[in-house]
Design a protein around this motif. Structure first.
Motif, short mmCIF file in Angstrom:
data_model
loop_
_atom_site.label_atom_id
_atom_site.label_comp_id
_atom_site.label_asym_id
_atom_site.label_seq_id
_atom_site.Cartn_x
_atom_site.Cartn_y
_atom_site.Cartn_z
N UNK A 197 47.67 27.17 32.52
CA UNK A 197 47.34 26.71 33.87
C UNK A 197 48.64 26.61 34.65
N UNK A 198 48.67 27.22 35.84
CA UNK A 198 49.89 27.22 36.65
C UNK A 198 49.56 26.92 38.10
N UNK A 199 50.54 26.36 38.80
CA UNK A 199 50.43 26.19 40.25
C UNK A 199 51.05 27.42 40.92
N UNK A 200 50.49 27.83 42.05
CA UNK A 200 51.03 29.01 42.71
C UNK A 200 50.77 28.96 44.21
N UNK A 201 51.41 29.88 44.91
CA UNK A 201 51.15 30.12 46.33
C UNK A 201 50.79 31.59 46.44
N UNK A 202 49.53 31.89 46.69
CA UNK A 202 49.06 33.28 46.71
C UNK A 202 49.70 34.10 47.82
N UNK A 203 50.35 33.44 48.76
CA UNK A 203 51.01 34.16 49.85
C UNK A 203 52.41 34.63 49.47
N UNK A 252 43.85 48.27 48.51
CA UNK A 252 42.51 48.64 48.96
C UNK A 252 41.72 47.36 49.16
N UNK A 253 41.12 47.20 50.32
CA UNK A 253 40.31 46.02 50.60
C UNK A 253 38.92 46.45 51.03
N UNK A 254 37.94 45.64 50.69
CA UNK A 254 36.56 45.90 51.15
C UNK A 254 36.06 44.64 51.85
N UNK A 255 36.78 44.23 52.86
CA UNK A 255 36.44 43.01 53.60
C UNK A 255 35.53 43.33 54.79
N UNK A 256 34.61 42.43 55.01
CA UNK A 256 33.73 42.51 56.17
C UNK A 256 33.72 41.16 56.88
N UNK A 257 33.42 41.18 58.17
CA UNK A 257 33.34 39.95 58.94
C UNK A 257 32.17 39.10 58.46
N UNK A 258 32.39 37.80 58.43
CA UNK A 258 31.31 36.87 58.11
C UNK A 258 30.48 36.68 59.38
N UNK A 259 29.19 36.90 59.29
CA UNK A 259 28.31 36.79 60.45
C UNK A 259 27.27 35.70 60.22
N UNK A 287 45.01 46.69 43.78
CA UNK A 287 46.44 46.81 43.99
C UNK A 287 47.12 47.20 42.69
N UNK A 288 48.42 47.49 42.79
CA UNK A 288 49.19 47.90 41.61
C UNK A 288 50.57 47.28 41.66
N UNK A 289 51.07 46.86 40.50
CA UNK A 289 52.42 46.31 40.41
C UNK A 289 53.07 46.80 39.12
N UNK A 290 54.28 47.33 39.23
CA UNK A 290 55.05 47.77 38.06
C UNK A 290 55.87 46.59 37.58
N UNK A 291 55.56 46.10 36.38
CA UNK A 291 56.28 44.97 35.82
C UNK A 291 57.66 45.40 35.33
N UNK A 292 57.71 46.52 34.61
CA UNK A 292 58.95 47.16 34.20
C UNK A 292 58.63 48.64 33.97
N UNK A 293 59.62 49.48 33.64
CA UNK A 293 59.34 50.92 33.51
C UNK A 293 58.26 51.26 32.49
N UNK A 294 57.96 50.33 31.59
CA UNK A 294 56.97 50.60 30.54
C UNK A 294 55.62 49.95 30.78
N UNK A 295 55.46 49.20 31.86
CA UNK A 295 54.21 48.46 32.05
C UNK A 295 53.81 48.40 33.52
N UNK A 344 44.40 37.61 49.11
CA UNK A 344 45.77 37.27 49.49
C UNK A 344 46.74 37.56 48.36
N UNK A 345 46.37 37.19 47.13
CA UNK A 345 47.25 37.42 45.98
C UNK A 345 47.48 38.91 45.76
N UNK A 346 46.39 39.69 45.76
CA UNK A 346 46.53 41.13 45.53
C UNK A 346 47.39 41.75 46.62
N UNK A 347 47.19 41.34 47.87
CA UNK A 347 47.97 41.88 48.98
C UNK A 347 49.44 41.49 48.88
N UNK A 348 49.71 40.27 48.40
CA UNK A 348 51.08 39.77 48.32
C UNK A 348 51.90 40.51 47.27
#
Length: 202
Positions: free
Chosen positions: A169-175, A46-53, A78-86, A35-39
Motif C-alpha cells: 500500500x502506497x501514497x501517491x499523486x497521480x498527477x 489512448x483515451x476513451x473519455x466521453x462527457x458526462x451527461x 499507455x506505455x513506459x520503459x522501466x529499463x532497456x529490458x522491461x 490521470x496516472x496513465x497520462x502522467x
C-alpha cells in the motif's frame, strides 16, 4: 573447439528484445486512473473519455466527484520503459459499474494491477480489490492523495480495506510522473517477490 556457426561479433551486435508486461490500472469511478496513465506514459496515451451527461443521472454514482465532467467508457492505454529490458503496457479500466463487463477481457494476460484508492470514497475500492483477489492476480494499492481529502496512514488504509500484510500500500499523486513511476517500480518488485514465493512444480 568453437562451433563454425558461432560468430561472436554478430551475437554482440544482435539487439535484445525487451520483456513486455501488461499491467492494469484499476479502481472506482473518478479515482485518477486516466490521470496516472497520462502522467507516466512515454507515448501519447489512448483515451476513451466521453462527457458526462444527464443520461448518467441515477446510473453513475457521482457522490464525491460531482465536478467531474468526463469519464472513461472503455479503457486508457499507455506505455513506459522501466529499463532497456522491461517495458510496461498500462491498461486503465473504466470505473463505472455498468462497464465492469470489460474488466474480464482487459485482465487477460495481465501480470499485475494497481488499484487506485480515494480516501474520500474508500469503500469504492472494495470491488476492485475483490476482483483481483478472486483471480489470484497480484496487485498494489495506490492511495491517490487528492487536495483536501482526508489524510490516512498506509496502515489505516490497509486496515480499512482488510488487506493482507503482503499486499503493498502506497501514497501517491497521480498527477506527478515521479510518484507514478515509484508506484509501478514497487509493483514490479512485488511481482518479482511473489514469483519467488510461488511453489516450484514437481
Amino acid at each position: 573447439m568453437a562451433s563454425e556457426s558461432f560468430d561472436p561479433t554478430r551475437s554482440a551486435a544482435t539487439p535484445q528484445l525487451a520483456s513486455s508486461v501488461k499491467i492494469l490500472i484499476a479502481g472506482g469511478f473518478g479515482v485518477g486512473k486516466t490521470t496516472l496513465v497520462s502522467s507516466i506514459s512515454e507515448v501519447a496515451p489512448l483515451r476513451t473519455e466521453e462527457l458526462i451527461t444527464e443520461v448518467s443521472t441515477g446510473v453513475d454514482d457521482l457522490s464525491g466527484v460531482e465536478r467531474k465532467t468526463s469519464t472513461t467508457v472503455a479503457l486508457d492505454f499507455g506505455r513506459i520503459t522501466i529499463d532497456p529490458n522491461l517495458v510496461l503496457y498500462l491498461f486503465g479500466t473504466p470505473g463505472q459499474d455498468r462497464f465492469w463487463f470489460l474488466w474480464d477481457e482487459l485482465s487477460r494476460g495481465a501480470l499485475g494491477a494497481v488499484v487506485i484508492a480515494d480516501t474520500r470514497r474508500l469503500g469504492n475500492s472494495f470491488a476492485a480489490v475483490d476482483f483481483f483477489e478472486r483471480r489470484g492476480l497480484a496487485f498494489l494499492v495506490a492511495v491517490n492523495c487528492f487536495d483536501g481529502a482526508p489524510a490516512y496512514t498506509v496502515d489505516e488504509v490497509r486496515d480499512a480495506l482488510d488487506l493482507d500484510d503482503h499486499i503493498p500500500v502506497m501514497l501517491c499523486d497521480a498527477r506527478d510522473r515521479t510518484s507514478c513511476k515509484g508506484i509501478l517500480l514497487n509493483l514490479v518488485q512485488h511481482l518479482i517477490e511473489r514469483a519467488g514465493r510461488a511453489p516450484v512444480a514437481t
